[in-house]
Design a protein around this motif. Structure first.
Motif, PDB file in Angstrom:
ATOM      1  N   THR A  50      33.851  51.011  31.337  1.00  0.00           N
ATOM      2  CA  THR A  50      33.283  50.017  32.252  1.00  0.00           C
ATOM      3  C   THR A  50      31.802  49.816  31.990  1.00  0.00           C
ATOM      4  O   THR A  50      31.323  48.676  31.843  1.00  0.00           O
ATOM      5  CB  THR A  50      33.501  50.457  33.714  1.00  0.00           C
ATOM      6  OG1 THR A  50      34.909  50.506  33.987  1.00  0.00           O
ATOM      7  CG2 THR A  50      32.827  49.506  34.680  1.00  0.00           C
ATOM      8  N   ARG A  73      29.467  38.511  36.560  1.00  0.00           N
ATOM      9  CA  ARG A  73      30.866  38.322  36.931  1.00  0.00           C
ATOM     10  C   ARG A  73      31.769  38.372  35.705  1.00  0.00           C
ATOM     11  O   ARG A  73      32.798  39.062  35.703  1.00  0.00           O
ATOM     12  CB  ARG A  73      31.045  36.987  37.655  1.00  0.00           C
ATOM     13  CG  ARG A  73      32.437  36.771  38.243  1.00  0.00           C
ATOM     14  CD  ARG A  73      32.564  35.394  38.879  1.00  0.00           C
ATOM     15  NE  ARG A  73      32.602  34.348  37.863  1.00  0.00           N
ATOM     16  CZ  ARG A  73      33.708  33.986  37.207  1.00  0.00           C
ATOM     17  NH1 ARG A  73      34.858  34.581  37.456  1.00  0.00           N
ATOM     18  NH2 ARG A  73      33.651  33.025  36.307  1.00  0.00           N
ATOM     19  N   LEU A  74      31.379  37.682  34.659  1.00  0.00           N
ATOM     20  CA  LEU A  74      32.181  37.683  33.432  1.00  0.00           C
ATOM     21  C   LEU A  74      32.180  39.061  32.769  1.00  0.00           C
ATOM     22  O   LEU A  74      33.199  39.493  32.219  1.00  0.00           O
ATOM     23  CB  LEU A  74      31.652  36.628  32.469  1.00  0.00           C
ATOM     24  CG  LEU A  74      31.853  35.173  32.909  1.00  0.00           C
ATOM     25  CD1 LEU A  74      31.159  34.222  31.938  1.00  0.00           C
ATOM     26  CD2 LEU A  74      33.335  34.839  33.029  1.00  0.00           C
ATOM     27  N   LEU A  77      34.598  41.209  34.715  1.00  0.00           N
ATOM     28  CA  LEU A  77      35.982  40.821  34.414  1.00  0.00           C
ATOM     29  C   LEU A  77      36.406  41.326  33.039  1.00  0.00           C
ATOM     30  O   LEU A  77      37.558  41.747  32.846  1.00  0.00           O
ATOM     31  CB  LEU A  77      36.130  39.306  34.495  1.00  0.00           C
ATOM     32  CG  LEU A  77      36.032  38.699  35.893  1.00  0.00           C
ATOM     33  CD1 LEU A  77      36.078  37.179  35.812  1.00  0.00           C
ATOM     34  CD2 LEU A  77      37.153  39.214  36.800  1.00  0.00           C
ATOM     35  N   GLU A  78      35.489  41.292  32.080  1.00  0.00           N
ATOM     36  CA  GLU A  78      35.803  41.824  30.748  1.00  0.00           C
ATOM     37  C   GLU A  78      36.036  43.337  30.822  1.00  0.00           C
ATOM     38  O   GLU A  78      36.956  43.871  30.175  1.00  0.00           O
ATOM     39  CB  GLU A  78      34.661  41.517  29.785  1.00  0.00           C
ATOM     40  CG  GLU A  78      34.861  42.033  28.378  1.00  0.00           C
ATOM     41  CD  GLU A  78      36.004  41.352  27.626  1.00  0.00           C
ATOM     42  OE1 GLU A  78      36.418  41.889  26.577  1.00  0.00           O
ATOM     43  OE2 GLU A  78      36.484  40.296  28.092  1.00  0.00           O
ATOM     44  N   ASN A  80      37.142  44.956  33.432  1.00  0.00           N
ATOM     45  CA  ASN A  80      38.444  45.129  34.077  1.00  0.00           C
ATOM     46  C   ASN A  80      39.583  44.962  33.065  1.00  0.00           C
ATOM     47  O   ASN A  80      40.528  45.757  33.033  1.00  0.00           O
ATOM     48  CB  ASN A  80      38.606  44.115  35.206  1.00  0.00           C
ATOM     49  CG  ASN A  80      39.877  44.325  35.999  1.00  0.00           C
ATOM     50  OD1 ASN A  80      39.960  45.235  36.812  1.00  0.00           O
ATOM     51  ND2 ASN A  80      40.882  43.486  35.761  1.00  0.00           N
ATOM     52  N   SER A  81      39.480  43.958  32.238  1.00  0.00           N
ATOM     53  CA  SER A  81      40.518  43.708  31.234  1.00  0.00           C
ATOM     54  C   SER A  81      40.636  44.862  30.253  1.00  0.00           C
ATOM     55  O   SER A  81      41.743  45.297  29.916  1.00  0.00           O
ATOM     56  CB  SER A  81      40.200  42.405  30.488  1.00  0.00           C
ATOM     57  OG  SER A  81      41.148  42.159  29.485  1.00  0.00           O
ATOM     58  N   ILE A 165      37.883  48.630  39.145  1.00  0.00           N
ATOM     59  CA  ILE A 165      37.923  48.069  37.802  1.00  0.00           C
ATOM     60  C   ILE A 165      39.077  48.704  37.035  1.00  0.00           C
ATOM     61  O   ILE A 165      39.156  49.928  36.913  1.00  0.00           O
ATOM     62  CB  ILE A 165      36.589  48.331  37.065  1.00  0.00           C
ATOM     63  CG1 ILE A 165      35.440  47.570  37.737  1.00  0.00           C
ATOM     64  CG2 ILE A 165      36.707  47.970  35.587  1.00  0.00           C
ATOM     65  CD1 ILE A 165      35.489  46.073  37.559  1.00  0.00           C
ATOM     66  N   ARG A 169      45.552  43.797  36.690  1.00  0.00           N
ATOM     67  CA  ARG A 169      45.185  42.814  35.673  1.00  0.00           C
ATOM     68  C   ARG A 169      44.058  41.898  36.157  1.00  0.00           C
ATOM     69  O   ARG A 169      43.210  41.468  35.380  1.00  0.00           O
ATOM     70  CB  ARG A 169      46.411  41.981  35.282  1.00  0.00           C
ATOM     71  CG  ARG A 169      46.168  41.040  34.096  1.00  0.00           C
ATOM     72  CD  ARG A 169      47.420  40.256  33.753  1.00  0.00           C
ATOM     73  NE  ARG A 169      48.498  41.116  33.337  1.00  0.00           N
ATOM     74  CZ  ARG A 169      48.661  41.573  32.086  1.00  0.00           C
ATOM     75  NH1 ARG A 169      47.768  41.237  31.154  1.00  0.00           N
ATOM     76  NH2 ARG A 169      49.674  42.353  31.783  1.00  0.00           N
ATOM     77  N   GLN A 170      44.041  41.584  37.451  1.00  0.00           N
ATOM     78  CA  GLN A 170      43.018  40.728  38.028  1.00  0.00           C
ATOM     79  C   GLN A 170      42.236  41.502  39.089  1.00  0.00           C
ATOM     80  O   GLN A 170      42.796  42.363  39.767  1.00  0.00           O
ATOM     81  CB  GLN A 170      43.650  39.484  38.668  1.00  0.00           C
ATOM     82  CG  GLN A 170      44.491  38.644  37.716  1.00  0.00           C
ATOM     83  CD  GLN A 170      43.677  37.985  36.626  1.00  0.00           C
ATOM     84  OE1 GLN A 170      42.485  37.699  36.807  1.00  0.00           O
ATOM     85  NE2 GLN A 170      44.297  37.728  35.480  1.00  0.00           N
ATOM     86  N   ASP A 172      38.843  40.888  42.059  1.00  0.00           N
ATOM     87  CA  ASP A 172      37.783  40.072  42.643  1.00  0.00           C
ATOM     88  C   ASP A 172      36.457  40.824  42.537  1.00  0.00           C
ATOM     89  O   ASP A 172      36.392  42.027  42.837  1.00  0.00           O
ATOM     90  CB  ASP A 172      38.071  39.764  44.115  1.00  0.00           C
ATOM     91  CG  ASP A 172      39.254  38.814  44.285  1.00  0.00           C
ATOM     92  OD1 ASP A 172      39.469  37.973  43.388  1.00  0.00           O
ATOM     93  OD2 ASP A 172      39.953  38.927  45.315  1.00  0.00           O
ATOM     94  N   ILE A 173      35.431  40.119  42.128  1.00  0.00           N
ATOM     95  CA  ILE A 173      34.103  40.717  41.961  1.00  0.00           C
ATOM     96  C   ILE A 173      33.203  40.205  43.078  1.00  0.00           C
ATOM     97  O   ILE A 173      33.020  38.997  43.230  1.00  0.00           O
ATOM     98  CB  ILE A 173      33.479  40.344  40.609  1.00  0.00           C
ATOM     99  CG1 ILE A 173      34.480  40.528  39.459  1.00  0.00           C
ATOM    100  CG2 ILE A 173      32.203  41.137  40.378  1.00  0.00           C
ATOM    101  CD1 ILE A 173      34.936  41.934  39.239  1.00  0.00           C
TER     102      ILE A 173
END
Length: 247
Positions: A50, A73-74, A77-78, A80-81, A165, A169-170, A172-173
């Protein structure tokens, strides 16, 4: 405006490993704390992945044209993925995840991206404000008046977090934005600090202008250990100083 940083981490007095990760990147203005979960090895991997992913993303995409909020935010999300995919491909890592509380400065503006129950605080004009809301079962009870804030650390389900995180798969941040002022002191920390040290004591430490941010971070981690050190403890302190010649 100049930014001074201090950071410290400790395994604590009970745990046999440290699943927290943190970083300070003065070049990009990014600092963060990530508290891993899922067992010894998995928790360490989740928090490290992370932290490194967010750091790499911000470093590669930091331009004046990209707003800090969108960048963080991006980046989250990266992260998290990557954590989600890592556990999908290795059964030994199944169930791992991490909190993330990241602070990014862009000029005089700050942005916080937040998932989980690590926290960000702001000390301004002597008042300490929690800038993030815990994503946890006990925080829901607090918001609904069932528990007082000091009681959160004592609840048997305090470790039940509702968002992290890499767990799904998804994700919210939460994004918090504001303008930084000279004299501000920001604290990013995991629950290993706030479970052991009261907000009044934290405010007192951050208010002591004689201490450097590093001395504040060292003191807070030591205080958490002296109070029991029942979890890993990680702290990042950020203070906004006037530029040379500024009053």
């Amino acid at each position: 405006m100049q930014i001074q940083y201090g950071s410290q981490t400790s395994q604590g007095k009970v745990r046999t490993s440290n699943e927290d990760s943190y970083l300070v990147n003065a070049e990009t203005g990014l600092s963060l704390v990530a508290d891993g979960m899922g067992g010894h090895a998995a928790g360490e991997i989740a928090s490290q992945l992370t932290a490194s992913t967010v750091n790499d993303w911000v470093r590669e995409h930091a331009t004046p044209d990209v707003k800090a909020a969108e960048m963080l935010r991006l980046a989250a999300l990266e992260a998290n993925s990557r954590v989600f995919e890592a556990q999908r491909h290795d059964r030994a890592l199944a169930g791992m995840g991490s909190t993330l509380t990241a602070l990014l400065f862009q000029g005089e503006q700050y942005c916080i991206a937040h998932v989980g129950d690590s926290r960000a605080y702001l000390l301004r004009n002597g008042a300490l404000e929690q800038l993030t809301a815990d994503h946890s079962f006990v925080w829901h009870l607090y918001e609904n008046g069932v528990l007082s804030k000091p009681d959160l650390a004592k609840h048997p389900q305090k470790n039940l977090i509702t968002r992290s995180i890499g767990s799904h798969r998804q994700v919210d941040i939460d994004i918090e934005e504001g303008e930084g002022h000279v004299g501000d002191v920001y604290l990013i920390c995991c629950d290993g600090l706030t479970d052991e040290v009261s907000e009044d004591d934290i405010r007192e430490v951050l208010s002591d202008a004689r201490r450097t941010p590093q001395e504040m971070a060292d003191y807070l981690v030591d205080a958490a250990n002296q109070a029991g050190g029942r979890d890993n403890i990680t702290v990042v302190v950020v203070r906004l100083e006037p530029d040379d010649g500024q009053t």
